[in-house]
Design a protein around this motif. Structure first.
Motif, mmCIF file in Angstrom:
data_model
loop_
_atom_site.group_PDB
_atom_site.id
_atom_site.type_symbol
_atom_site.label_atom_id
_atom_site.label_comp_id
_atom_site.label_asym_id
_atom_site.label_seq_id
_atom_site.Cartn_x
_atom_site.Cartn_y
_atom_site.Cartn_z
ATOM 1 N N GLU A 15 41.196 34.187 -19.966
ATOM 2 C CA GLU A 15 41.758 35.456 -20.448
ATOM 3 C C GLU A 15 41.524 35.651 -21.949
ATOM 4 O O GLU A 15 41.275 36.762 -22.408
ATOM 5 C CB GLU A 15 43.259 35.501 -20.122
ATOM 6 C CG GLU A 15 43.920 36.824 -20.435
ATOM 7 C CD GLU A 15 43.397 37.996 -19.604
ATOM 8 O OE1 GLU A 15 43.453 39.133 -20.108
ATOM 9 O OE2 GLU A 15 42.921 37.796 -18.477
ATOM 10 N N GLU A 16 41.590 34.563 -22.739
ATOM 11 C CA GLU A 16 41.356 34.670 -24.186
ATOM 12 C C GLU A 16 39.949 35.184 -24.469
ATOM 13 O O GLU A 16 39.755 36.033 -25.333
ATOM 14 C CB GLU A 16 41.552 33.315 -24.869
ATOM 15 C CG GLU A 16 42.997 32.973 -25.133
ATOM 16 C CD GLU A 16 43.125 31.617 -25.832
ATOM 17 O OE1 GLU A 16 42.237 31.245 -26.627
ATOM 18 O OE2 GLU A 16 44.126 30.943 -25.567
ATOM 19 N N ARG A 35 38.086 36.970 -22.464
ATOM 20 C CA ARG A 35 38.008 38.372 -22.025
ATOM 21 C C ARG A 35 38.622 39.291 -23.083
ATOM 22 O O ARG A 35 38.036 40.307 -23.455
ATOM 23 C CB ARG A 35 38.718 38.557 -20.683
ATOM 24 C CG ARG A 35 38.630 39.993 -20.200
ATOM 25 C CD ARG A 35 39.241 40.286 -18.838
ATOM 26 N NE ARG A 35 40.213 39.354 -18.338
ATOM 27 C CZ ARG A 35 40.026 38.540 -17.290
ATOM 28 N NH1 ARG A 35 38.875 38.554 -16.656
ATOM 29 N NH2 ARG A 35 40.979 37.741 -16.880
#
Length: 114
Positions: free
Chosen positions: A43-44, A46
Motif C-alpha cells: 500500500e505504501e 501504491r
C-alpha cells in the motif's frame, strides 16, 4: 541514482503486464540498475506512486496505472513516454541518466554538441 519502476505483480490486465515486461526487459538489456516496486502488494508503494505522478500526467479518473517510472523522486513518465523515448533512442535522457560511451544516445549527443 536509482530508477524506480512501479509495477503491479497481480494485474488482471494483459496489456499492463506486457507494458511492464517491456520496460523491465529493456532496462535489463541496457544493464540499467532499477528497483521494482510492487503496488499490488504494498500500500505504501501504491500511495507514493499516486501522490508523485504529476497532475497533468494522471488519467481522467485520477489513478495512474503501472508501469510508472521515476529516477529517485523525479518523475520520468509512464509506458507511453518510455516507449517514445525508446523509439527516439533517448531512454537515458528520459531516465535522467548519462548515456554510456559508445551508445547511440551518447553518439547523438556528441554530434549535437559539434
Amino acid at each position: 541514482m536509482v530508477i524506480k519502476v512501479f509495477l503491479a505483480s497481480s494485474s488482471g490486465s494483459t496489456a499492463i503486464k506486457k507494458k511492464q515486461q517491456d520496460v523491465v526487459g529493456f532496462l535489463e538489456a541496457l544493464k540499467i540498475d532499477y528497483t521494482q516496486l510492487d503496488i499490488a502488494s504494498n500500500e505504501e508503494n501504491r500511495m507514493w506512486m499516486r501522490e508523485n505522478v504529476p497532475g497533468e500526467k494522471k488519467p481522467t479518473n485520477g489513478i495512474p496505472l503501472p508501469p510508472q517510472i521515476f529516477n529517485e523522486e523525479i518523475y520520468c513518465g509512464d509506458y507511453e513516454t518510455f516507449f517514445e523515448a525508446k523509439e527516439d533512442n533517448a531512454v537515458y535522457e528520459f531516465l535522467g541518466l548519462t548515456p554510456p560511451p559508445g551508445s547511440k544516445e551518447e553518439e547523438e549527443q556528441a554530434s549535437e554538441e559539434d
